[in-house]
Write a protein that holds these residues in place. Structure first.
Motif, short mmCIF file in Angstrom:
data_model
loop_
_atom_site.label_atom_id
_atom_site.label_comp_id
_atom_site.label_asym_id
_atom_site.label_seq_id
_atom_site.Cartn_x
_atom_site.Cartn_y
_atom_site.Cartn_z
N LYS A 91 -14.86 25.44 -5.79
CA LYS A 91 -14.15 24.82 -4.68
C LYS A 91 -15.18 24.04 -3.86
CE LYS A 91 -14.68 28.83 -1.61
NZ LYS A 91 -13.98 29.82 -0.75
N HIS A 92 -14.65 23.29 -2.88
CA HIS A 92 -15.54 22.57 -1.98
C HIS A 92 -15.26 22.99 -0.54
CE1 HIS A 92 -18.24 19.33 -0.77
NE2 HIS A 92 -17.41 19.15 0.26
N PRO A 93 -16.32 23.34 0.21
CA PRO A 93 -17.72 23.39 -0.24
C PRO A 93 -18.00 24.66 -1.05
CG PRO A 93 -17.55 24.08 2.05
CD PRO A 93 -16.18 23.64 1.65
N TRP A 94 -19.07 24.61 -1.83
CA TRP A 94 -19.51 25.77 -2.61
C TRP A 94 -20.81 26.28 -1.98
CZ3 TRP A 94 -17.02 28.75 -5.89
CH2 TRP A 94 -17.75 29.68 -6.63
N VAL A 95 -20.76 27.44 -1.36
CA VAL A 95 -21.91 27.93 -0.59
C VAL A 95 -22.72 28.98 -1.34
CG1 VAL A 95 -20.82 27.40 1.61
CG2 VAL A 95 -20.45 29.64 0.58
N LYS A 96 -22.21 29.45 -2.47
CA LYS A 96 -22.94 30.46 -3.24
C LYS A 96 -24.03 29.80 -4.08
CE LYS A 96 -18.75 33.31 -3.69
NZ LYS A 96 -17.80 33.94 -4.65
N VAL B 272 0.85 -1.19 0.00
CA VAL B 272 0.00 0.00 0.00
C VAL B 272 0.89 1.24 0.00
CG1 VAL B 272 -0.14 0.05 2.53
CG2 VAL B 272 -1.94 1.15 1.18
N LYS B 273 0.41 2.31 -0.61
CA LYS B 273 1.05 3.62 -0.48
C LYS B 273 -0.05 4.65 -0.21
CE LYS B 273 1.03 4.96 -5.40
NZ LYS B 273 1.87 5.36 -6.55
N TYR B 274 0.35 5.80 0.29
CA TYR B 274 -0.63 6.80 0.74
C TYR B 274 -0.40 8.14 0.04
CZ TYR B 274 -1.55 3.46 4.47
OH TYR B 274 -1.87 2.32 5.15
N VAL B 275 -1.52 8.82 -0.25
CA VAL B 275 -1.49 10.16 -0.82
C VAL B 275 -2.31 11.06 0.10
CG1 VAL B 275 -2.15 11.60 -2.78
CG2 VAL B 275 -1.24 9.31 -3.18
N LEU B 276 -1.75 12.18 0.49
CA LEU B 276 -2.43 13.10 1.40
C LEU B 276 -3.55 13.82 0.67
CD1 LEU B 276 -2.61 14.59 4.16
CD2 LEU B 276 -1.02 16.28 3.18
N ASN B 277 -4.72 13.84 1.28
CA ASN B 277 -5.81 14.70 0.80
C ASN B 277 -5.67 16.04 1.52
OD1 ASN B 277 -8.38 16.04 0.58
ND2 ASN B 277 -9.30 14.10 -0.01
N GLY B 278 -5.28 17.05 0.76
CA GLY B 278 -4.98 18.34 1.37
C GLY B 278 -6.16 18.98 2.05
N ARG B 279 -7.37 18.69 1.59
CA ARG B 279 -8.55 19.31 2.17
C ARG B 279 -9.00 18.58 3.44
NH1 ARG B 279 -13.86 18.33 1.86
NH2 ARG B 279 -13.58 16.76 0.23
N THR B 280 -9.13 17.26 3.36
CA THR B 280 -9.63 16.50 4.51
C THR B 280 -8.53 16.06 5.46
OG1 THR B 280 -9.44 14.32 3.44
CG2 THR B 280 -11.47 15.58 3.05
N LYS B 281 -7.27 16.16 5.00
CA LYS B 281 -6.09 15.74 5.77
C LYS B 281 -6.02 14.22 5.97
CE LYS B 281 -5.21 20.07 5.95
NZ LYS B 281 -4.32 20.62 4.89
N GLN B 282 -6.80 13.49 5.21
CA GLN B 282 -6.73 12.03 5.28
C GLN B 282 -5.55 11.52 4.46
OE1 GLN B 282 -10.88 11.90 3.85
NE2 GLN B 282 -11.18 10.18 5.25
N GLN B 283 -4.96 10.45 4.92
CA GLN B 283 -3.97 9.72 4.13
C GLN B 283 -4.74 8.70 3.30
OE1 GLN B 283 -0.76 10.14 3.70
NE2 GLN B 283 -0.34 11.70 5.25
N MET B 284 -4.82 8.94 1.98
CA MET B 284 -5.65 8.12 1.10
C MET B 284 -4.84 6.92 0.62
SD MET B 284 -8.31 10.20 1.11
CE MET B 284 -9.39 9.83 -0.26
N PRO B 285 -5.27 5.69 0.96
CA PRO B 285 -4.48 4.51 0.62
C PRO B 285 -4.72 4.00 -0.80
CG PRO B 285 -6.40 3.86 1.88
CD PRO B 285 -6.46 5.36 1.76
N HIS B 286 -3.65 3.56 -1.43
CA HIS B 286 -3.72 2.87 -2.73
C HIS B 286 -3.04 1.52 -2.56
CE1 HIS B 286 -4.97 6.39 -5.14
NE2 HIS B 286 -4.24 7.07 -4.29
N ASN B 287 -3.82 0.46 -2.57
CA ASN B 287 -3.23 -0.87 -2.50
C ASN B 287 -2.49 -1.18 -3.80
OD1 ASN B 287 -4.21 -1.21 0.06
ND2 ASN B 287 -5.93 -2.52 -0.54
N TYR B 288 -1.51 -2.06 -3.69
CA TYR B 288 -0.67 -2.41 -4.84
C TYR B 288 -1.48 -3.02 -5.98
CZ TYR B 288 3.46 -4.16 -7.35
OH TYR B 288 4.43 -4.41 -8.30
N GLN B 289 -2.66 -3.53 -5.70
CA GLN B 289 -3.52 -4.06 -6.75
C GLN B 289 -3.80 -3.02 -7.83
OE1 GLN B 289 -6.92 -3.09 -7.51
NE2 GLN B 289 -6.83 -1.45 -5.98
N PHE B 290 -3.76 -1.73 -7.46
CA PHE B 290 -4.00 -0.66 -8.43
C PHE B 290 -2.97 -0.75 -9.57
CE2 PHE B 290 -3.85 3.57 -10.19
CZ PHE B 290 -5.15 4.04 -10.12
#
Length: 280
Positions: free
Chosen positions: A255-260, A172-190
């Motif tokens: 952008k997210h969220p969009w309040v307008k 597995v490897k991880y990519v940071l989601n800059g907005r949610t601050k989650q470490q998004m996992p990508h399993n090697y199966q990708f």
């Protein structure tokens, strides 16, 4: 008519959550299916306002979450299911588009009489543009293709982030989601799925095989997917036209969220050009 968070159940596969936007009438309408991008979802930012604009032009607009995008039936916004996200791949996304298209054109769809099944348009944003391009190249049900800020190749995005050997070792490897601050996992199966289907997942090859009209829209100043990728798509796709959007970014100044309750000029230009292309 707006129907949110509808559920397409599938045998031994994760369900797909989708939204329908259309004006119910005796007239059948062109079917527009929107594919979101990487770390995206159907309710991101201004996509509801975008969908509503297509509805107001008497189009049957559908947006959906890819089944493994990290959302769930109960929480389709953001990424509560990172285990599913880790198991996502391009092949699954192509299967999702196919299943949505087949469902919408079948008698299982209660609103089939609202759809002109001879007039089907795929729209894809960013990575979703690559998925839409491949699907359009291999499915003769699709009559027009529109790509917004689309990627032109999957390979470089599959193998260049991090060390391949380390990815294989860890699984597995991880990519940071800059907005949610989650470490998004990508399993090697990708990576394994990409290599097993590398010929099918070649966007350049798909573009060259496309015989239907193809509209490419891209911001000149896009820093996420550069404009040179749009020019490449245009060079490869024989029936394409390219529209450059100025003073804009990868998400056309939304952008997210969009309040307008209104949309910025750049995405309005994208919508207007897309609708004109559909109705031409």
């Amino acid at each position: 008519m707006i129907l949110k968070n509808q559920i397409l159940t599938r045998n031994k596969q994760k369900p797909i959550v989708f939204d329908l936007f259309f004006n119910k009438s005796s007239k059948s309408k062109p079917l527009v299916i929107f594919c979101h991008g990487y770390k995206g979802f159907k309710d991101w930012g201004a996509w509801d306002l975008v969908a509503n604009t297509f509805k107001d032009h008497d189009l049957f607009f559908v947006k959906f979450n890819f089944s493994h995008n990290g959302g769930t039936v109960d929480q389709p916004i953001d990424f509560p299911d990172l285990d599913a996200f880790a198991e996502n791949n391009y092949s699954k996304e192509l299967k999702d588009v196919n299943d949505m298209l087949s469902f919408l054109c079948s008698k299982k769809n209660s609103y089939l009489n609202q759809i002109d099944t001879t007039n089907i348009i795929l729209i894809g944003h960013s990575r979703g543009g690559g998925i839409a391009t491949i699907k359009a190249s291999e499915d003769n049900r699709v009559t027009k293709l529109i790509t917004w800020a689309s990627v032109s190749a999957f390979g470089q995005r599959t193998t260049t982030t991090g060390d391949l050997e380390q990815w294989k070792k860890d699984g597995v490897k991880y990519v940071l989601n800059g907005r949610t601050k989650q470490q998004m996992p990508h399993n090697y199966q990708f990576y394994l799925d990409f290599k097993a289907n590398e010929d099918r997942l070649n966007i350049k090859k798909a573009c060259k095989n496309i015989q239907i009209p193809h509209l490419i829209i891209h911001a000149k100043d896009d820093l996420t997917v550069t404009f040179k990728e749009a020019k490449a798509l245009h060079n490869w796709s024989p029936n394409s036209q390219l529209i450059a959007i100025t003073n804009s970014n990868h998400v056309f100044n939304t952008k997210h969220p969009w309040v307008k309750d209104t949309l910025p000029k750049s995405i309005n230009s994208v919508i207007e050009s897309s609708i004109a292309f559909i109705l031409d």
